[in-house]
Write an enzyme that holds these catalytic residues in place. Structure first.
Site, PDB file in Angstrom:
ATOM      1  N   ASP A   1      -3.031   8.294  -1.234  1.00  0.00           N
ATOM      2  CA  ASP A   1      -4.409   8.792  -1.263  1.00  0.00           C
ATOM      3  C   ASP A   1      -4.830   9.178   0.143  1.00  0.00           C
ATOM      4  OD1 ASP A   1      -4.399   6.176  -0.254  1.00  0.00           O
ATOM      5  OD2 ASP A   1      -6.473   5.834  -0.842  1.00  0.00           O
TER       6      ASP A   1
ATOM      7  N   ASP B   1      -7.738  -7.888   0.152  1.00  0.00           N
ATOM      8  CA  ASP B   1      -6.875  -8.104   1.310  1.00  0.00           C
ATOM      9  C   ASP B   1      -7.700  -7.749   2.532  1.00  0.00           C
ATOM     10  OD1 ASP B   1      -6.624  -5.048   0.994  1.00  0.00           O
ATOM     11  OD2 ASP B   1      -5.638  -5.443   2.900  1.00  0.00           O
TER      12      ASP B   1
ATOM     13  N   ASP C   1       0.867  -1.178   0.000  1.00  0.00           N
ATOM     14  CA  ASP C   1       0.000   0.000   0.000  1.00  0.00           C
ATOM     15  C   ASP C   1       0.907   1.232   0.000  1.00  0.00           C
ATOM     16  OD1 ASP C   1       1.025   0.288   2.525  1.00  0.00           O
ATOM     17  OD2 ASP C   1      -0.825  -0.226   3.550  1.00  0.00           O
ATOM     18  N   SER C   2       0.309   2.412  -0.053  1.00  0.00           N
ATOM     19  CA  SER C   2       1.114   3.635  -0.153  1.00  0.00           C
ATOM     20  C   SER C   2       1.486   4.177   1.209  1.00  0.00           C
ATOM     21  CB  SER C   2       0.322   4.701  -0.889  1.00  0.00           C
ATOM     22  OG  SER C   2      -0.778   5.110  -0.087  1.00  0.00           O
ATOM     23  N   GLY C   3       0.921   3.610   2.272  1.00  0.00           N
ATOM     24  CA  GLY C   3       1.171   4.132   3.605  1.00  0.00           C
ATOM     25  C   GLY C   3       0.159   5.186   4.029  1.00  0.00           C
ATOM     26  N   GLY C   4      -0.617   5.686   3.091  1.00  0.00           N
ATOM     27  CA  GLY C   4      -1.572   6.746   3.403  1.00  0.00           C
ATOM     28  C   GLY C   4      -2.557   6.334   4.478  1.00  0.00           C
TER      29      GLY C   4
ATOM     30  N   GLY D   1     -11.332   3.299   0.645  1.00  0.00           N
ATOM     31  CA  GLY D   1     -12.292   4.058   1.441  1.00  0.00           C
ATOM     32  C   GLY D   1     -13.588   3.336   1.720  1.00  0.00           C
TER      33      GLY D   1
ATOM     34  N   CYS E   1     -11.865 -29.186   4.977  1.00  0.00           N
ATOM     35  CA  CYS E   1     -10.657 -28.384   4.758  1.00  0.00           C
ATOM     36  C   CYS E   1      -9.425 -29.282   4.754  1.00  0.00           C
ATOM     37  CB  CYS E   1     -10.519 -27.333   5.855  1.00  0.00           C
ATOM     38  SG  CYS E   1      -9.038 -26.316   5.706  1.00  0.00           S
TER      39      CYS E   1
ATOM     40  N   GLN F   1     -11.379   6.893  -4.816  1.00  0.00           N
ATOM     41  CA  GLN F   1     -11.957   7.325  -3.549  1.00  0.00           C
ATOM     42  C   GLN F   1     -13.311   7.977  -3.830  1.00  0.00           C
ATOM     43  OE1 GLN F   1     -11.162   6.765  -0.450  1.00  0.00           O
ATOM     44  NE2 GLN F   1      -9.094   5.901  -0.585  1.00  0.00           N
TER      45      GLN F   1
END
Ligand SMILES: [Zn+2]
Length: 389
Positions: A143, A268, A89-92, A218, A306, A191
């Protein structure tokens, strides 16, 4: 490199994402490896589980261990000895949720580290540079994830800023090169909060800029599921068929099935790992809370269908004992099972799409999922001894 759409069934899609570390078959669930590790599981277990691609968090890895060490170790792949694809991710999102925020400006976002109080600035250009250092196969633009609920005026202004940041990320991506010899992709992030007009504006502007894929951000921030589904459909209707779509941070098995039906390819979420560490497991017949007394003498596996190591080997009674005794093996075994179930769900969805029977298959999954004992209900023994995570 890039995405091939193989088959559609209604709006649901089966595809293939090619990366410098191999192919990813979509729909796909990506386990979250926040700090260069998927909590409580080893990399070799992730391979056995069938994790095709994992997530890393730019904010955390930038603060610790830092990009200088990561570059010395061959990026995140070399550092954590993971041979398959990685998305960062961008860290935002973490800046806005974890750090002490000092301010958002046109230039970027200023924050103080949640670890040591040191001051930092993320700009669109900086987060591209950091993700070059990480060497992720899929990079994300910076973002602002607007909280729910938000005023439309705030969401509108934020949306425009996020679009300008996306344009700067795109330019920085063009100006820079990968550091480790494998190609990197850059995804834009749609967004716009829960406002359909803002979502449309965001999707159209990002598509005009041209990204390797498109995330829907978002959502799963507190809005009701029908709103999440409506916003997802608004976005996927405008995104190009030939590029992957990634719904960030979603969600429950039911949320994922609804989003696949609306044309999402990648997911995710921390639910399978975080819930697993808290004794809640996902099965084909719904959730189980292993702290419930009804599992105390149960020789059955978590899920008889499973094939994971946990289900092949251990009883519910043993797993419950491990949780009550506060043993760390409990965290590992529950996480192995939950990730296996999430990866199975998306892989089975893919098979159903390829076979052209997704709608009927999905209804059957939902019918079965309603059969669990629902971990959200009160524990019948109210016992919190041995709580470890
Ligand atoms: Zn299992």
């Amino acid at each position: 490199m890039g995405f091939t759409l193989l088959h559609t069934d209604g709006s649901a899609r089966a595809g293939l994402l090619q990366t410098g570390h191999g192919e990813v078959r979509t729909p796909v669930f990506m386990p979250v490896g926040t700090q260069g590790t998927v909590k409580a599981v080893e990399q070799r277990e992730l391979e056995e589980i069938g994790a095709q691609i994992i997530l890393g968090n730019t904010y955390h890895l930038y603060l610790r261990p830092g990009t200088a060490l990561l570059e010395k170790m061959g990026g995140l792949h070399g550092f954590m000895a993971w041979r398959r694809p990685v998305l960062t991710d961008s860290g935002g999102y973490q800046v806005f949720s974890l750090a002490d925020l000092r301010g958002i400006t046109e230039e970027g976002v200023d924050f103080t580290s949640h670890l040591d109080g040191s001051r930092h600035r993320f700009t669109p250009e900086r987060v591209v540079d950091i993700q070059r250092s990480l060497g992720s196969d899929v990079m994300m633009v910076l973002d602002e994830c607007v909280a729910y609920p938000a005023e439309e005026s705030y969401a509108r202004a934020s949306n425009e800023l996020t679009l300008r940041w996306a344009g700067r990320c795109r330019e920085a991506f063009e100006r820079t090169r990968p550091l480790y010899g494998h190609p990197q992709l850059l995804f834009g992030i749609v967004q716009g909060g829960t406002f359909p007009d803002l979502r449309r504006r965001s999707a159209e502007a990002l598509v005009a800029m041209g990204f390797d894929g498109y995330a829907i951000g978002g959502l799963s921030v507190g809005e009701p599921a029908p709103v999440m589904e409506e916003m997802t459909a608004v976005c996927t209707a405008l995104l190009p068929a030939g590029k992957p779509r990634y719904l960030m941070g979603v969600g429950t098995p039911e949320n994922i099935l609804a989003a696949i039906e609306r044309g999402v390819d990648m997911f995710d979420c921390v639910l399978p790992t975080r819930n697993g560490r808290n004794a809640v497991v996902f099965t084909r017949r719904g959730r189980l809370n292993l702290r419930n007394a009804r599992h105390a003498n149960d020789p059955a596996p978590l899920d008889a269908e499973c094939g994971c190591y946990t289900c092949r080997t251990f009883s519910r009674a043993y797993l419950r004992h491990l949780f009550k005794a506060g043993e760390i093996l409990a965290l590992q075994l529950a996480t192995i099972h939950n990730l296996t179930e999430y990866c199975r769900l998306t892989a089975a969805a893919r098979e159903a799409i390829l076979a052209g029977c997704f709608a009927a298959w999905k209804e059957e999954q939902l019918r079965r999922l309603r059969g669990g004992d629902d971990a959200d209900s009160t524990n019948d023994d109210n016992d919190t001894s041995g709580r470890i995570a």
